[in-house]
Design an enzyme around this catalytic site. Structure first.
Site, mmCIF file in Angstrom:
data_model
loop_
_atom_site.group_PDB
_atom_site.id
_atom_site.type_symbol
_atom_site.label_atom_id
_atom_site.label_comp_id
_atom_site.label_asym_id
_atom_site.label_seq_id
_atom_site.Cartn_x
_atom_site.Cartn_y
_atom_site.Cartn_z
ATOM 1 N N SER A 1 46.379 32.245 45.571
ATOM 2 C CA SER A 1 46.573 33.563 44.955
ATOM 3 C C SER A 1 47.356 34.582 45.765
ATOM 4 C CB SER A 1 45.223 34.170 44.603
ATOM 5 O OG SER A 1 44.790 33.650 43.384
ATOM 6 N N LYS B 1 44.252 45.167 46.593
ATOM 7 C CA LYS B 1 43.793 44.344 45.464
ATOM 8 C C LYS B 1 42.412 44.812 45.026
ATOM 9 C CE LYS B 1 43.264 39.455 44.111
ATOM 10 N NZ LYS B 1 43.347 38.048 44.548
ATOM 11 N N SER C 1 46.320 34.942 41.605
ATOM 12 C CA SER C 1 45.682 36.080 40.991
ATOM 13 C C SER C 1 46.124 37.432 41.548
ATOM 14 C CB SER C 1 44.162 35.968 41.165
ATOM 15 O OG SER C 1 43.796 36.073 42.523
#
Ligand code: GLN
Length: 494
Positions: free
Chosen positions: A182, A78, A158
């Site tokens: 997330s 990420k 997210s």
């Protein structure tokens, strides 16, 4: 089986048995990124050449018989984890060209264990969002499709880029971060497994901060066992993070397949909430039946303060975000837009650097922390947070683990819900309470809904008892036999 469909566990044994090389394995994934990323936008940055080089080194390590748990395994990272020498953007214009001079602890741990990073995955800007539509690098598309409908769906957020990449075969696993859901919500939307560990289990050092009292890194992968393998590497005490907890990291893989006889599974009444889709309600009942069949005792429990979870989260998280994001001032990090005075430079930099959702959060955060409102909002939210945590502590006196839905609905289409921030915040209704309480939680895919989209169930455990999540999650995984794959995937693109 195609190399992009293997689990991490199978790929690790395939590498050791010389069925294929690390270069072949990594090449299959970077080729898949080249082929599919223009459509999915799951990666902000591909590190193709560095990955192929690292794969070559992994093959040498394998040849010497010195392989570690993740040697040669292609992972997505990420783009919120600082990676030494590799651009790290937080999906924000303000960090568009930021190249960290150091490595986050979590990614350093994965590198120590031999992982090969194939790229930095897309996310909502500064991890604020539930649909991966607030990224300055454009939205991510969910590789799944509704039956007979080509509409582009959101992957959740997210960590939407990580979830889409893992689901589509553009990585074998990926790191995520979870502040209010997330990791778990995008895992549910993309039909993969995502585990948010206990707050303090994984170091936050080098992870770009959103809300520091909630942020936690965790693994996202296509099986519960793969999450166990990744967490084993990611977890552990780090003196550079003052909230990292110094306690033993158990052998997570040993929990997979452990007997559940006599395990008490709590079903919280408050999660039968308004807005829960019928198909997810049905999947929840099915999950309860599977765990009963596995020998669990099902116990009704109550978490009475659940209804205040979202309201308090959306005070605490923006408050911490407004403080954390104050550091992007055009002086020390990232982009700078010049101005005639220092204040004008700050304003121009922050106006150009932050997108609308981030600005909304900063404004909410500064408001609830401001002199006249601190007691009414922030202090009160902190008190309610204590009550939410107490609910869980009391429930865990009666049960060992909780089973709930992960999200109220399956993935929705890009454009839906996007004009109403409050509607968007409702996606987090089932994930936020465990975040507020710091409890570990995991989402496991258990089936497909009426429109052909994956449905996830959430397990919530006692602090530092990720093992019970993995044991229970692997039982659900086995009972569900979830082998469905999305329409857009590396194997199908060949
Ligand atoms: N959707 C939630 C938010 O926007 C959670 C995000 C997260 O966990 N990073 O704050």
């Amino acid at each position: 089986m195609s190399l992009t469909e293997l689990t991490i566990a199978d790929a690790a044994s395939g590498l050791r048995a010389r069925q294929f090389s690390a270069v072949e394995l990594v090449r299959a994934h970077v080729d898949a990124i080249d082929a599919l990323n223009p459509r999915l936008n799951a990666y902000i940055t591909s590190t193709r050449e560095a990955a192929l080089k690292a794969a070559q080194q992994a093959d040498e390590v394998l040849a010497r018989g010195e392989a570690r748990s993740l040697t040669g395994i292609p992972l997505g990272i990420k783009d919120l984890f600082c990676t030494n020498g590799v651009r790290t953007t937080a999906a924000s214009n303000i960090l568009r060209n930021f190249v960290p001079p150091y490595e986050s602890t979590v990614t350093a741990n994965l590198l120590r264990d031999g992982a090969v990073f194939v790229g930095k995955t897309n996310l909502d800007e500064f991890a604020m969002g539930s649909a991966n539509i607030t990224s300055a690098f454009g939205p991510v598309e969910n590789p799944w499709k509704r039956n007979g409908d080509d509409a582009a769906l959101v992957p959740g957020g997210s960590s939407g880029g990580s979830a889409a990449a893992v689901a589509a075969g553009l990585a074998m696993g990926a790191t995520g971060t979870d502040t209010g859901g997330s990791i778990r919500q995008p895992a549910a939307y993309c039909g993969i497994v995502g585990l948010k560990p206990t707050y303090g289990r994984c170091s936050r050092f080098g992870t770009i901060a959103y809300a520091s009292s909630l942020d936690q890194a965790g693994p996202m992968a296509r099986s519960v066992r793969d999450c166990a393998i990744m967490l084993q590497s990611m977890a552990g005490f780090d003196e550079r993070d003052s909230t990292s907890v110094n306690c033993d990291v158990p052998d997570y893989s040993a929990a997979i397949g452990r007997s559940l006889k006599g395990l008490k599974v709590g079903i919280p009444a408050e999660y039968r909430a308004e807005g829960l889709s019928a198909e997810i309600g049905a999947a929840w009942l099915q999950g309860i039946a599977w765990l009963k069949a596995a020998g669990c005792e099902i116990v009704d429990v109550s978490l009475p303060h659940t209804k205040y979870g979202l309201a308090t989260y959306y005070i605490v998280a923006p408050a911490e975000c407004s403080s954390n994001l104050a550091r992007y001032d055009g002086l020390r990090f990232g982009e700078r837009v010049p101005g005639d005075t220092l204040d004008a430079m700050y304003e121009a930099t922050r106006r150009a650097g932050f997108g609308p959702e981030v600005r909304r959060r900063i404004m909410m955060g500064t408001y609830v922390l401001s002199a006249g409102y601190y007691d009414a909002y922030y202090l009160k939210a902190q008190k309610v947070r204590t009550l939410i945590r107490r609910d869980f502590t009391e429930a865990f006196e009666k049960v060992d683990v909780l089973l709930t839905p992960t999200a109220p609905t399956p993935a929705f289409a890009q454009g839906e819900q996007s004009d109403d921030p409050v509607q968007m915040y409702l996606n987090d209704i089932f994930t936020v309470p465990a975040s507020m309480a710091g409890m570990p939680a995991m989402s496991v895919p258990v089936g497909l809904g009426a429109t052909g989209l994956p449905l996830g169930l959430q397990l919530i455990g006692r602090p530092f008892d990720e093992e019970t999540l993995l044991a229970t999650g692997s039982a659900l995984e086995q009972a569900a036999g979830f082998t469905h794959r999305p329409a857009i995937r590396a194997e199908a693109a060949k």
